[in-house]
Structure formats: structure tokens, C-alpha cells
Design an enzyme around this catalytic site. Structure first.
Site, mmCIF file in Angstrom:
data_model
loop_
_atom_site.group_PDB
_atom_site.id
_atom_site.type_symbol
_atom_site.label_atom_id
_atom_site.label_comp_id
_atom_site.label_asym_id
_atom_site.label_seq_id
_atom_site.Cartn_x
_atom_site.Cartn_y
_atom_site.Cartn_z
ATOM 1 N N GLU A 94 0.775 -1.169 0.069
ATOM 2 C CA GLU A 94 0.082 0.076 0.104
ATOM 3 C C GLU A 94 0.887 1.281 -0.062
ATOM 4 O O GLU A 94 0.493 2.344 -0.619
ATOM 5 C CB GLU A 94 -0.893 -0.064 1.214
ATOM 6 C CG GLU A 94 -1.985 1.053 1.248
ATOM 7 C CD GLU A 94 -1.565 2.528 1.839
ATOM 8 O OE1 GLU A 94 -2.312 3.351 1.577
ATOM 9 O OE2 GLU A 94 -0.465 2.476 2.479
ATOM 10 N N GLU A 95 1.985 1.290 0.750
ATOM 11 C CA GLU A 95 2.819 2.362 0.891
ATOM 12 C C GLU A 95 3.359 2.936 -0.564
ATOM 13 O O GLU A 95 3.829 3.975 -0.667
ATOM 14 C CB GLU A 95 3.904 2.235 1.825
ATOM 15 C CG GLU A 95 3.218 1.994 3.305
ATOM 16 C CD GLU A 95 2.835 3.396 3.831
ATOM 17 O OE1 GLU A 95 2.684 4.519 3.050
ATOM 18 O OE2 GLU A 95 2.380 3.640 5.065
ATOM 19 N N ASP B 94 -7.324 2.336 7.867
ATOM 20 C CA ASP B 94 -6.049 2.980 7.983
ATOM 21 C C ASP B 94 -6.185 4.098 8.754
ATOM 22 O O ASP B 94 -6.964 4.150 9.528
ATOM 23 C CB ASP B 94 -5.693 3.258 6.395
ATOM 24 C CG ASP B 94 -4.315 3.213 6.144
ATOM 25 O OD1 ASP B 94 -3.368 3.428 6.960
ATOM 26 O OD2 ASP B 94 -3.818 2.777 4.837
#
Length: 389
Positions: A223-224, A244
Site C-alpha cells: 500500500e505504501e 487505515d
């Protein structure tokens, strides 16, 4: 439908373990194995993708369509860009974060065959040498270097130690669980989200809740760096809720307590019906919550939609202060978020029509308040048309 008690000792314990496992994007195997073992311990079936994203299953009465809740296991980090003549290492960031928060960080450098401890330092680190220049030098990744705790005074020394360009650098989380209820650590984004999902799943299993439809727990690993939930979904998933961090900062409505429900991020608005369903659940069950809009933020839901999935998406967050830095959250936010997730898992489908990928207008949901009196609209609206047309 009922709101179960969340085992906060379990949530904080598993969060502590997650934080201690290095997992910058691209270096996530160990954290994937940890979560896999934890799912086995909870009696939850799961599968892994080729690269290690996890899809776990909580069965419901209805097999298809189904829903998913997603959190990511990867964190920020760094990578060796170059071996410098002075025996230090040039770095590039993994994920997007400021070198301001890298300065002074203790880290672990992973080579092909070993690991070394070290510290990220500004190029001018000694006040006794550089005087006021230590305060006036620029901030950026070009202005820091990694000093490893081994005898290395040249590039040749680094090569003898087995250091290479492309080696991963994991940043120490330095977690603190305080009696005030605050949790301070790097990488709460999104190890806290993963811990919340596991605690919610534990509550569902122990209460033997009957779910109306299958719910998949997705743990993504990139995701990052933008790809997130693009590959782990399958076609039966009709709605996806991302878990998140929210950002508590001036101009934001997120808080370190309660659930922060995102209405929009930089990729666009989240699904109206799914988002308002979650707001309704929070209201009905008296879960503290607030809404927010994030201008410089994207989540797993965005990558899922961009990959071509026709799904409803929403984003539930725990507000943290100093996101992508030394992050802080109150444990009550994690508890409230886990409660809301369990309620969502017990709820019926957001729209029954979603069982059909393509269909007519029958059963298509309408936004509340959208049935506007035509007389209130500009005169040009519908001009030239009549019931006889």
C-alpha cells in the site's frame, strides 16, 4: 446484531508484536508469516498470493456476492542508493516520508547474508565541528546518510562487509504503550489497522456470530508504494472497507479518539451508500465518530478501483498525530474501530442489487435528499421536453 467486547489486551499485544517485525514495502515476508500463524491460531482459513498478500475468510450465510475488509502490513522504510567513499550509505525512501523524521533514527540494514545496526544522520551531524551549520543545512534525502555500526571508513570496507546497493533499511518503531491510553510509535500506519482487524475477527469467532455474507480479511503488502489491494480481490467482492490511519492536524477533523470516517481522499469520494451505512451503524450503536476529507492521502481502496474492480469502497480510520513520523493514537480509537468493523460484518448487503454485476435500474439505490423539486432547479433543466416526448 450486537456490539461485542473487544479484547484490548489481545489487540495491544498483537500490535506490539507486529511493530517489532521489520516490514518496509518489498521486505514483508516475516510479517506475512506472523499474521498467517495468528490466523491459524484463531481458526481462520486463509490463502496467500504469490507475493504474500493474505486473504482470510469468515464464512457467512451467503457465499456470493461478499464483502472484504482490508489493512496493509507494509511500512515506510529506506533502501541503499549508493556506497559512499567515507564508508557511509546514501539512501532513498521507501514510501513517501520526510527525511526530517529520518534524522536520528536507529535502523537495521539487511544485506544479502547479514544485518547491521545503524543510525541515519544529517551530513553535518556534529555541532562541535559544524557549529550553526547543523541548523541551517537543508532537509531532504540528499542531505542524510546511514552510518552502520561496523568498521567502515571507505567504500571498500562496506563491500567487504557485504553491503550492496538495493539493501533494505528498516526503521526502528520505538513503541510506547502508556498508562494514559496513548500509544506512540512509528509504523502505527498501518500495524494498528492490522491489529484492529485481528481483534475484530477474534471477537466474531469467539462470539460465534452468524454473518449474513462471507467476509474476507485482506492484508496487503504494498500500500505504501501504491499498489495495495489491486491483486488480492476476487470478482465476488461487492464492497470493500479499508482500515487505515486518519491524520490529526490543523485543518483536519480527525481525532485520536473515536472512529474517523473518510468521505473522500485524493483519488475521489468514497461510495455514498456504503459510507453512510457505516455512519448509521456508528450512530445506532453510539460509537464515537467524526467525518473527514483527506487531500494528500490514498488507501487500499483506491488501488482496488484503479485496478478495474467494480466495487463500493469506504475508508474507516483511527486518527493519529504526526502521520508518517512519530505517530500517536489513543487505544480507545482502536477499540471503537474494532467494534464498528464487527457491526459491519454482521450487517446485510449495502445494496441487494449488487448481487448482479450488470442489470437494470430496478433496485438501484438513490442518494438521500436527491429527489429535488424540479421547480427549484434552473429553468434550463429539462427544457424542451414533456411527458409526450
Amino acid at each position: 446484531m450486537h456490539k461485542p467486547t473487544i479484547d484490548m489486551a489481545y489487540l495491544k499485544g498483537v500490535l506490539s508484536e507486529l511493530l517489532c517485525i521489520p516490514s518496509p514495502s518489498g521486505f514483508t515476508d516475516q510479517v506475512v508469516l506472523f499474521v498467517s500463524r495468528e490466523l491459524e491460531r484463531l481458526g481462520i482459513a486463509y490463502e496467500l498470493t504469490r507475493r504474500g498478500a493474505i486473504r482470510a475468510d469468515l464464512p457467512g450465510r451467503q457465499y456470493s456476492p461478499d464483502r472484504a475488509v482490508v489493512s496493509h502490513l507494509d511500512t515506510l522504510g529506506a533502501m541503499v542508493k549508493n556506497l559512499k567513499p567515507n564508508g557511509r550509505l546514501e539512501l532513498v525512501m521507501i514510501g513517501h516520508w520526510s527525511a526530517r523524521f529520518a534524522e536520528g533514527a536507529r535502523v537495521t540494514l539487511f544485506t544479502d547474508d547479514s544485518a547491521y545496526r545503524g543510525t541515519i544522520l544529517p551530513l553535518k551531524a556534529s555541532g562541535h565541528t559544524f557549529n550553526r551549520e547543523i541548523d541551517t543545512q537543508p532537509v531532504g534525502w540528499d542531505h542524510v546518510e546511514l552510518r552502520i555500526d561496523a568498521q567502515a571508513e571507505s567504500r571498500a570496507d562496506l563491500e567487504k562487509l557485504g553491503v550492496n546497493i538495493g539493501d533494505y533499511v528498516a526503521i526502528d518503531p520505538q513503541p510506547e504503550f502508556l498508562e494514559t491510553g496513548y500509544i506512540v510509535s512509528r509504523h502505527l500506519d498501518n500495524k494498528a489497522g492490522a491489529a484492529v482487524m485481528l481483534a475484530a475477527a477474534k471477537a466474531v469467532k469467539e462470539a460465534e456470530m452468524e454473518l449474513p455474507m462471507d467476509c474476507h480479511l485482506l492484508f496487503t503488502i504494498s500500500e505504501e508504494v501504491g499498489s495495495g489491494a489491486s491483486a488480492v480481490l476476487h470478482g465476488d467482492v461487492a464492497e470493500l472497507v479499508s482500515i487505515d490511519n486518519g491524520t490529526t492536524a490543523p485543518g483536519q477533523n480527525s481525532r485520536e479518539t473515536g472512529v474517523t470516517i473518510a468521505m473522500k481522499d485524493q483519488t475521489g469520494p468514497f461510495d455514498y451508500h456504503l459510507t453512510h451505512k457505516l455512519i448509521g451503524l456508528a450512530k445506532d450503536h453510539r460509537i464515537p465518530h467524526q467525518r473527514d476529507v483527506f487531500r494528500y492521502y490514498r488507501c487500499d481502496g483506491a488501488s482496488a478501483v484503479e485496478a478495474g474492480n467494480d466495487i463500493r469502497t469506504a475508508l474507516l480510520t483511527f486518527g493519529i498525530d504526526a502521520s508518517h513520523g512519530y505517530e500517536r493514537v489513543h487505544e480507545s480509537a482502536l477499540e471503537n474501530l474494532a467494534e464498528l468493523i464487527t457491526l459491519y460484518m454482521q450487517s446485510p448487503a449495502t445494496a441487494k442489487r449488487d448481487s448482479t454485476r450488470l442489470g437494470g435500474v430496478e433496485g438501484f439505490p438513490e442518494t438521500q435528499g436527491a429527489d429535488i423539486d424540479p421547480n427549484l432547479l434552473p429553468h434550463a433543466f429539462g427544457a424542451g421536453r414533456s411527458d409526450d416526448d
